[in-house]
Design a protein around this motif. Structure first.
Motif, short mmCIF file in Angstrom:
data_model
loop_
_atom_site.label_atom_id
_atom_site.label_comp_id
_atom_site.label_asym_id
_atom_site.label_seq_id
_atom_site.Cartn_x
_atom_site.Cartn_y
_atom_site.Cartn_z
N GLU A 1 -1.54 16.22 20.91
CA GLU A 1 -2.03 15.93 19.74
C GLU A 1 -1.67 17.02 18.92
N LYS B 1 -4.21 9.31 22.07
CA LYS B 1 -5.33 8.37 20.84
C LYS B 1 -4.52 7.18 20.47
N ASP B 2 -3.08 6.94 20.26
CA ASP B 2 -2.45 5.94 20.04
C ASP B 2 -2.34 4.83 20.92
N VAL C 1 -4.59 4.71 23.64
CA VAL C 1 -6.15 4.08 23.80
C VAL C 1 -5.95 2.97 22.49
N SER C 2 -5.74 3.25 21.29
CA SER C 2 -5.73 2.37 20.32
C SER C 2 -5.37 1.10 20.48
N LEU C 3 -4.31 1.09 21.12
CA LEU C 3 -3.55 -0.45 21.43
C LEU C 3 -4.73 -1.16 22.34
N THR D 1 -7.80 -1.23 22.27
CA THR D 1 -8.85 -1.84 21.41
C THR D 1 -8.44 -3.17 20.59
N TRP D 2 -7.09 -3.41 20.52
CA TRP D 2 -6.78 -4.60 19.78
C TRP D 2 -7.38 -5.91 20.15
N ARG E 1 -6.70 2.12 28.13
CA ARG E 1 -7.69 3.05 27.68
C ARG E 1 -7.57 4.36 28.55
N ARG F 1 -0.25 0.11 12.35
CA ARG F 1 -1.72 0.18 12.83
C ARG F 1 -1.74 1.01 14.20
N ASP F 2 -2.82 1.55 14.26
CA ASP F 2 -2.81 2.52 15.31
C ASP F 2 -2.40 1.52 16.74
N GLY F 3 -1.79 2.26 17.67
CA GLY F 3 -1.19 1.64 18.76
C GLY F 3 0.04 0.75 18.63
#
Length: 236
Positions: A54, A97-98, A100-102, A104-105, A138, A180-182
């Motif tokens: 990060e 973080k990126d 993990v964000s994927l 959440t799609w 995740r 977008r994130d991910g």
């Protein structure tokens, strides 16, 4: 303002070993791992890897733009196709973080879903439901580390054929609307699996599909000027 890494990593780890820090790391899905310096194992834990990622990796926006240029016509013409080792370097740039964000799609586009499904298939996981895909994502960098460390030239022909059936396309993933994130993780993951497929097709002697046949051009009859056209009536 850019943060700099603490000069004393040991002090940083001790300061972070608080209840609040532990809760935050648990929310990110990270389990602290401690190693002694005498057991022959690196003392760099998962959370340290995330911290370094990060703080020191380029921004996701910058990495995505660079990857877009690399996969474009100019990049391909200058450097050729992306090989496995280069694709691994792109995936290493994906921050925790990126990744993990994927996960959440909701209802991801088919090209993005196929990329993650093919990645799980590469790791010999036959459950390619989005629920299982999201659960793997995740795990963040723990999941991508599995992809990076897997020996890509040891997959079987059967597994390769399963991966090929997903019909991956990094270009289709890149074209998914605004960033977008991910998204960076999806692109880099697709690129890696595509490069693995190409390397194993060469290893196993699987030929590339033949090029489409050339379009046949039928010669149109030449037009004859009206004054030179033969008469349809016999001369008397």
């Amino acid at each position: 303002r850019r943060q700099t890494a603490p000069s004393n990593l040991g002090d940083m780890l001790r300061k972070r070993n608080t209840l609040g820090a532990s809760i935050r790391m648990a929310i990110m899905g990270v389990e602290k791992k401690q190693f002694s310096r005498d057991d022959g194992v690196s003392t760099m834990s998962v959370e340290d890897d995330i911290y370094r990622s990060e703080q020191r990796l380029p921004s996701v926006e910058l990495s995505l733009e660079h990857l877009r240029l690399r996969c474009g016509g100019i990049g391909m013409a200058a450097q050729g196709e992306v090989g496995v080792e280069e694709a691994k370097r792109w995936l290493k740039k994906a921050p925790h973080k990126d990744i993990v964000s994927l996960g959440t799609w909701v209802d991801p586009p088919s090209c993005v879903l196929a990329a993650v499904q093919a990645a799980l298939t590469y790791l010999c996981d036959n459950d390619t439901s989005w629920e299982n895909c999201a659960g793997s994502l995740r795990q963040g960098r723990g999941f991508t580390r599995e992809l990076l460390e897997f020996q890509h030239l040891r997959i079987t022909r059967k597994n390769l054929e399963k991966m090929m059936a997903f019909d991956l396309s990094t270009h289709r993933v890149l074209s998914q609307g605004p960033r977008r994130d991910g998204l960076y993780t999806a692109v880099a993951m697709c690129l890696l699996v595509e490069s693995v497929i190409n390397a194993n097709k060469v290893r196993l002697g699987i030929p590339a599909p033949p090029p489409p046949p050339p379009k046949s051009v039928s010669a149109a009859p030449a037009e004859v000027p009206a004054d030179e056209a033969p008469s349809t009536f016999p001369s008397s």
